[in-house]
Design a protein around this motif. Structure first.
Motif, PDB file in Angstrom:
ATOM      1  N   GLY A  24       0.793  -1.219   0.000  1.00  0.00           N
ATOM      2  CA  GLY A  24       0.000   0.000   0.000  1.00  0.00           C
ATOM      3  C   GLY A  24       0.826   1.270   0.000  1.00  0.00           C
ATOM      4  N   GLU A  25       2.130   1.140  -0.156  1.00  0.00           N
ATOM      5  CA  GLU A  25       3.018   2.301  -0.087  1.00  0.00           C
ATOM      6  C   GLU A  25       3.555   2.716  -1.457  1.00  0.00           C
ATOM      7  N   GLY A  26       4.160   1.794  -2.182  1.00  0.00           N
ATOM      8  CA  GLY A  26       4.801   2.116  -3.457  1.00  0.00           C
ATOM      9  C   GLY A  26       3.798   2.434  -4.549  1.00  0.00           C
ATOM     10  N   ALA A  27       4.253   3.212  -5.521  1.00  0.00           N
ATOM     11  CA  ALA A  27       3.389   3.577  -6.647  1.00  0.00           C
ATOM     12  C   ALA A  27       3.221   2.387  -7.582  1.00  0.00           C
ATOM     13  N   LEU A  28       2.055   2.266  -8.151  1.00  0.00           N
ATOM     14  CA  LEU A  28       1.742   1.172  -9.071  1.00  0.00           C
ATOM     15  C   LEU A  28       2.055   1.550 -10.509  1.00  0.00           C
ATOM     16  N   PHE A  29       1.899   2.823 -10.851  1.00  0.00           N
ATOM     17  CA  PHE A  29       2.026   3.250 -12.239  1.00  0.00           C
ATOM     18  C   PHE A  29       3.302   4.030 -12.490  1.00  0.00           C
ATOM     19  N   ASP A  30       3.810   3.851 -13.710  1.00  0.00           N
ATOM     20  CA  ASP A  30       4.939   4.613 -14.221  1.00  0.00           C
ATOM     21  C   ASP A  30       4.421   5.333 -15.460  1.00  0.00           C
ATOM     22  N   GLY A  31       3.833   6.494 -15.280  1.00  0.00           N
ATOM     23  CA  GLY A  31       3.148   7.180 -16.369  1.00  0.00           C
ATOM     24  C   GLY A  31       1.645   7.110 -16.135  1.00  0.00           C
ATOM     25  N   PRO A  37       7.783  -1.862 -13.145  1.00  0.00           N
ATOM     26  CA  PRO A  37       8.213  -3.263 -13.116  1.00  0.00           C
ATOM     27  C   PRO A  37       8.058  -3.897 -11.732  1.00  0.00           C
ATOM     28  N   ARG A  38       8.283  -3.106 -10.680  1.00  0.00           N
ATOM     29  CA  ARG A  38       8.159  -3.610  -9.307  1.00  0.00           C
ATOM     30  C   ARG A  38       7.896  -2.467  -8.347  1.00  0.00           C
ATOM     31  N   CYS A  39       7.431  -2.837  -7.158  1.00  0.00           N
ATOM     32  CA  CYS A  39       7.136  -1.845  -6.126  1.00  0.00           C
ATOM     33  C   CYS A  39       8.435  -1.264  -5.577  1.00  0.00           C
ATOM     34  N   SER A  40       8.490   0.036  -5.423  1.00  0.00           N
ATOM     35  CA  SER A  40       9.692   0.678  -4.891  1.00  0.00           C
ATOM     36  C   SER A  40       9.811   0.501  -3.378  1.00  0.00           C
ATOM     37  N   LEU A  44       7.598  -5.930  -4.715  1.00  0.00           N
ATOM     38  CA  LEU A  44       6.674  -6.855  -5.372  1.00  0.00           C
ATOM     39  C   LEU A  44       6.802  -6.720  -6.882  1.00  0.00           C
ATOM     40  N   ASP A  45       7.008  -7.852  -7.555  1.00  0.00           N
ATOM     41  CA  ASP A  45       7.117  -7.869  -9.005  1.00  0.00           C
ATOM     42  C   ASP A  45       5.716  -7.807  -9.605  1.00  0.00           C
ATOM     43  N   TYR A  46       5.481  -6.855 -10.505  1.00  0.00           N
ATOM     44  CA  TYR A  46       4.154  -6.670 -11.085  1.00  0.00           C
ATOM     45  C   TYR A  46       3.944  -7.478 -12.360  1.00  0.00           C
ATOM     46  N   LYS A  47       4.747  -8.495 -12.599  1.00  0.00           N
ATOM     47  CA  LYS A  47       4.569  -9.314 -13.802  1.00  0.00           C
ATOM     48  C   LYS A  47       3.262 -10.089 -13.781  1.00  0.00           C
ATOM     49  N   PHE A  48       2.712 -10.337 -12.612  1.00  0.00           N
ATOM     50  CA  PHE A  48       1.456 -11.073 -12.492  1.00  0.00           C
ATOM     51  C   PHE A  48       0.276 -10.256 -13.023  1.00  0.00           C
ATOM     52  N   ALA A  49       0.434  -8.960 -13.090  1.00  0.00           N
ATOM     53  CA  ALA A  49      -0.692  -8.065 -13.375  1.00  0.00           C
ATOM     54  C   ALA A  49      -0.966  -7.964 -14.871  1.00  0.00           C
ATOM     55  N   ASP A  50      -2.153  -8.397 -15.257  1.00  0.00           N
ATOM     56  CA  ASP A  50      -2.616  -8.242 -16.627  1.00  0.00           C
ATOM     57  C   ASP A  50      -4.099  -7.932 -16.576  1.00  0.00           C
ATOM     58  N   SER A  51      -4.420  -6.648 -16.605  1.00  0.00           N
ATOM     59  CA  SER A  51      -5.827  -6.263 -16.491  1.00  0.00           C
ATOM     60  C   SER A  51      -6.566  -6.388 -17.815  1.00  0.00           C
ATOM     61  N   ALA A  52      -5.830  -6.497 -18.922  1.00  0.00           N
ATOM     62  CA  ALA A  52      -6.396  -6.658 -20.268  1.00  0.00           C
ATOM     63  C   ALA A  52      -7.449  -5.588 -20.538  1.00  0.00           C
ATOM     64  N   ASP A  53      -8.612  -5.981 -21.040  1.00  0.00           N
ATOM     65  CA  ASP A  53      -9.651  -5.024 -21.407  1.00  0.00           C
ATOM     66  C   ASP A  53     -10.734  -4.876 -20.345  1.00  0.00           C
TER      67      ASP A  53
END
Length: 124
Positions: A24-31, A37-40, A44-53
């Protein structure tokens, strides 16, 4: 004794705020919509995340309901010209969709993490 299942922050709060779903601390978005790529904070590695459409579909349903309902009300109540509808409702639809896109994508990623969602696979 350490709890084997740490208490996660609310996926709704972290997702809508664009924060890491684990700490709940690090930013999720880069732009605007690109995930980091991961939480600062926790790594946590964000490779699992695929929100698709998914977020886009929900946003189209929500924004379409709001804008179409308001446009129909204004047209029936005031019998306005079509050029007035273009000037009012097209920018409103674009602004509403863009305003909702980032929080909905963050919510989708946070809910994927909280529910341990994975890509569907057949057992072999």
């Amino acid at each position: 004794m350490a709890d084997p299942h740490p208490v996660l922050p609310s996926p709704y709060k972290t997702g809508l705020a664009g924060r890491c779903p684990r700490c709940g601390e690090g930013a999720l978005f880069d732009g605007f919509l690109k995930l980091k790529p991961r939480c600062s904070a926790c790594g946590l590695d964000y490779k699992f995340a695929d929100s698709a459409d998914g977020p886009a579909v929900f946003i189209m349903l929500i924004a379409g309901f709001v804008v179409l309902g308001a446009a129909l009300y204004v047209d029936i109540a005031y019998e306005s010209l079509i050029c007035l509808h273009r000037v009012i409702w097209l920018p409103l639809a674009v602004i509403l969709c863009l305003a909702l896109l980032r929080p909905m994508k963050g919510l989708a990623v946070a809910l994927q993490y909280a529910n341990k969602a994975e890509e569907g696979r057949r057992e072999t």
